[in-house]
Write a protein that holds these residues in place. Structure first.
Motif, PDB file in Angstrom:
ATOM      1  N   GLY A  76       0.775  -1.161   0.131  1.00  0.00           N
ATOM      2  CA  GLY A  76      -0.050  -0.261   0.254  1.00  0.00           C
ATOM      3  C   GLY A  76       0.855   1.236  -0.046  1.00  0.00           C
ATOM      4  O   GLY A  76       1.980   1.283  -0.076  1.00  0.00           O
ATOM      5  N   GLY A  77       0.369   2.028   0.611  1.00  0.00           N
ATOM      6  CA  GLY A  77       1.172   3.552   0.579  1.00  0.00           C
ATOM      7  C   GLY A  77       0.263   4.498  -0.256  1.00  0.00           C
ATOM      8  O   GLY A  77      -1.173   5.061  -0.302  1.00  0.00           O
ATOM      9  N   CYS A  78       0.856   6.149   0.174  1.00  0.00           N
ATOM     10  CA  CYS A  78       0.299   7.142  -0.517  1.00  0.00           C
ATOM     11  C   CYS A  78       0.318   7.401  -1.925  1.00  0.00           C
ATOM     12  O   CYS A  78       1.645   8.104  -1.409  1.00  0.00           O
ATOM     13  CB  CYS A  78       0.541   8.655   0.795  1.00  0.00           C
ATOM     14  N   ILE A  79      -0.359   7.616  -2.641  1.00  0.00           N
ATOM     15  CA  ILE A  79       0.191   7.463  -4.186  1.00  0.00           C
ATOM     16  C   ILE A  79      -1.150   8.779  -4.302  1.00  0.00           C
ATOM     17  O   ILE A  79      -0.729   9.003  -5.981  1.00  0.00           O
ATOM     18  CB  ILE A  79      -0.104   6.481  -4.682  1.00  0.00           C
ATOM     19  N   VAL A  80      -1.499   9.376  -3.734  1.00  0.00           N
ATOM     20  CA  VAL A  80      -2.179  10.719  -3.999  1.00  0.00           C
ATOM     21  C   VAL A  80      -1.831  12.121  -4.019  1.00  0.00           C
ATOM     22  O   VAL A  80      -1.521  11.976  -2.599  1.00  0.00           O
ATOM     23  CB  VAL A  80      -3.801  11.015  -3.945  1.00  0.00           C
ATOM     24  N   VAL A 117      -4.344  18.044  -3.830  1.00  0.00           N
ATOM     25  CA  VAL A 117      -5.580  18.653  -2.253  1.00  0.00           C
ATOM     26  C   VAL A 117      -6.751  17.753  -2.812  1.00  0.00           C
ATOM     27  O   VAL A 117      -7.335  17.217  -3.318  1.00  0.00           O
ATOM     28  CB  VAL A 117      -5.386  20.097  -2.025  1.00  0.00           C
ATOM     29  N   PRO A 118      -7.439  17.411  -1.441  1.00  0.00           N
ATOM     30  CA  PRO A 118      -8.363  16.857  -1.522  1.00  0.00           C
ATOM     31  C   PRO A 118      -9.755  17.202  -2.743  1.00  0.00           C
ATOM     32  O   PRO A 118     -10.430  16.114  -2.973  1.00  0.00           O
ATOM     33  CB  PRO A 118      -9.579  16.578  -0.283  1.00  0.00           C
ATOM     34  N   GLU A 119      -9.945  18.167  -2.662  1.00  0.00           N
ATOM     35  CA  GLU A 119     -11.259  18.570  -3.226  1.00  0.00           C
ATOM     36  C   GLU A 119     -10.627  19.128  -4.738  1.00  0.00           C
ATOM     37  O   GLU A 119     -11.328  18.968  -5.605  1.00  0.00           O
ATOM     38  CB  GLU A 119     -11.138  20.382  -2.884  1.00  0.00           C
ATOM     39  N   ASP A 120      -9.114  18.388  -5.431  1.00  0.00           N
ATOM     40  CA  ASP A 120      -9.051  18.207  -6.150  1.00  0.00           C
ATOM     41  C   ASP A 120      -8.593  16.691  -7.068  1.00  0.00           C
ATOM     42  O   ASP A 120      -8.775  16.614  -8.266  1.00  0.00           O
ATOM     43  CB  ASP A 120      -7.948  18.969  -7.051  1.00  0.00           C
ATOM     44  N   THR A 121      -9.009  15.714  -5.690  1.00  0.00           N
ATOM     45  CA  THR A 121      -8.737  14.256  -6.456  1.00  0.00           C
ATOM     46  C   THR A 121      -9.820  13.881  -7.063  1.00  0.00           C
ATOM     47  O   THR A 121     -10.654  14.299  -6.672  1.00  0.00           O
ATOM     48  CB  THR A 121      -8.935  13.197  -5.495  1.00  0.00           C
ATOM     49  N   GLN A 169      -5.974   4.547  -5.627  1.00  0.00           N
ATOM     50  CA  GLN A 169      -5.537   4.207  -4.274  1.00  0.00           C
ATOM     51  C   GLN A 169      -5.388   3.336  -3.561  1.00  0.00           C
ATOM     52  O   GLN A 169      -5.268   2.427  -3.001  1.00  0.00           O
ATOM     53  CB  GLN A 169      -5.785   6.584  -3.337  1.00  0.00           C
ATOM     54  N   LEU A 170      -7.751   3.452  -3.721  1.00  0.00           N
ATOM     55  CA  LEU A 170      -8.149   2.323  -3.235  1.00  0.00           C
ATOM     56  C   LEU A 170      -7.738   1.164  -3.305  1.00  0.00           C
ATOM     57  O   LEU A 170      -7.527  -0.321  -2.737  1.00  0.00           O
ATOM     58  CB  LEU A 170      -9.845   2.436  -2.987  1.00  0.00           C
ATOM     59  N   ASP A 171      -7.590   0.434  -4.977  1.00  0.00           N
ATOM     60  CA  ASP A 171      -7.385  -0.281  -5.245  1.00  0.00           C
ATOM     61  C   ASP A 171      -6.437  -0.643  -5.035  1.00  0.00           C
ATOM     62  O   ASP A 171      -6.296  -1.786  -4.330  1.00  0.00           O
ATOM     63  CB  ASP A 171      -7.320  -0.493  -6.804  1.00  0.00           C
ATOM     64  N   GLU A 231      -7.790  11.062   0.876  1.00  0.00           N
ATOM     65  CA  GLU A 231      -7.787   9.111   0.518  1.00  0.00           C
ATOM     66  C   GLU A 231      -6.513   8.324   1.106  1.00  0.00           C
ATOM     67  O   GLU A 231      -7.469   7.195   1.580  1.00  0.00           O
ATOM     68  CB  GLU A 231      -7.112   9.501  -1.014  1.00  0.00           C
ATOM     69  N   TYR A 232      -5.521   8.231   1.166  1.00  0.00           N
ATOM     70  CA  TYR A 232      -4.808   7.044   1.609  1.00  0.00           C
ATOM     71  C   TYR A 232      -5.185   7.050   3.389  1.00  0.00           C
ATOM     72  O   TYR A 232      -5.437   5.367   3.477  1.00  0.00           O
ATOM     73  CB  TYR A 232      -3.500   7.259   2.145  1.00  0.00           C
ATOM     74  N   ALA A 233      -5.817   7.819   4.091  1.00  0.00           N
ATOM     75  CA  ALA A 233      -6.466   7.503   4.895  1.00  0.00           C
ATOM     76  C   ALA A 233      -8.370   6.759   4.863  1.00  0.00           C
ATOM     77  O   ALA A 233      -7.939   5.900   5.925  1.00  0.00           O
ATOM     78  CB  ALA A 233      -7.090   9.084   5.614  1.00  0.00           C
TER      79      ALA A 233
END
Length: 260
Positions: free
Chosen positions: A90-94, A97-101, A109-111, A151-153
């Protein structure tokens, strides 16, 4: 202690950092280890270090069901059983900022982090039912409290609830599911961010960030028979940051503790 004598563990993302420490710890306690990662040269070196008789290195992309299924089948064929699955990939790949995801970034990220762990569980379950084995998934304090990286969280929080549900469903068959939620850990992911870990140390009541071996010790406990009556739980291994990150400025708040 030889808590894993005669047992076989599959560790995802075992080339470095937490996964490497887990593979070494289980091997040191007598277990055989299947080490998977995308970094073929590194996992080959890990397998060589442990020994060809007790280790197998397999290149695996956890976003590929074919890769995951093939790795689990190869592990069972080589060692004849599977007792422990450690979901570490896993990992933080995004980075936006969350408003622009974008939807694509959310799916990536979820996959990787959530669905990838689910794929590994699904492939391993038939073998774990036979051995009354267990799964330990490496989540994060990000999945427990609001530390950013939304997204990671979300993916890490999903791992926790998923594990609880698997624990309830497969407990009657003797299969356990637990989670370790690390705080900041000193891994190669931080190598290109000089000074960051030193800054983070001030946020932790215990005054330091974690080491991969801290997490490996928790995984070894939860995946061993010492934790035979523990399932569906999340064990934070986080130096106390969940007690209140950043709340204490010892330079302005007076004495930090009584002098003895």
């Amino acid at each position: 202690m030889q808590r894993f004598e005669g047992k076989v563990a599959l560790v995802t993302a075992g080339a470095q950092g937490i996964g490497l420490a887990v593979a070494r710890r289980i091997a040191a306690e007598g277990g055989s280890v299947v080490v998977t990662d995308l970094q073929e040269d590194k996992i080959a070196a890990v397998a060589e270090e442990i020994g060809a008789d007790r280790a197998l290195a397999i290149k695996v992309d956890v976003t590929s069901r074919d890769d995951v299924d093939a790795a689990v089948a190869a592990a069972a064929e080589r060692f004849g059983r599977l007792d422990v699955l450690v979901n570490n990939a896993g990992g933080c790949i995004v980075s936006t900022v969350p408003e622009d995801t974008t939807d694509e970034e959310w799916h990536r990220q979820l996959d990787l982090t959530l669905v990838g762990a689910a794929r590994c569980i699904q492939a391993s379950l038939p073998h774990l039912v036979k051995t009354r084995g267990n799964v330990v998934t490496i989540s994060s304090v990000n999945g427990v409290a609001a530390f950013g990286n939304i997204e990671y969280a979300a993916a890490k929080a999903g791992q926790i609830v998923m594990s609880q549900n698997f624990a309830a469903r497969y407990g009657p068959l003797g299969v356990r599911f637990n989670v370790v939620a690390p705080g900041t850990v000193r891994t190669p992911n931080w190598d290109n961010q000089p000074g960051t870990l030193e800054r983070f140390e001030t946020m932790y009541p215990l005054g330091r960030v974690g080491e991969p071996e801290d997490i490996a010790a928790a995984v070894a406990f939860l995946s061993s028979d010492d934790a035979a009556w523990i399932t569906g739980h999340t064990l934070p291994v986080e130096g106390g940051i969940l007690t209140g990150p950043g709340l204490f400025d010892l330079t302005t708040s007076g004495p930090a503790h009584k002098e003895y």
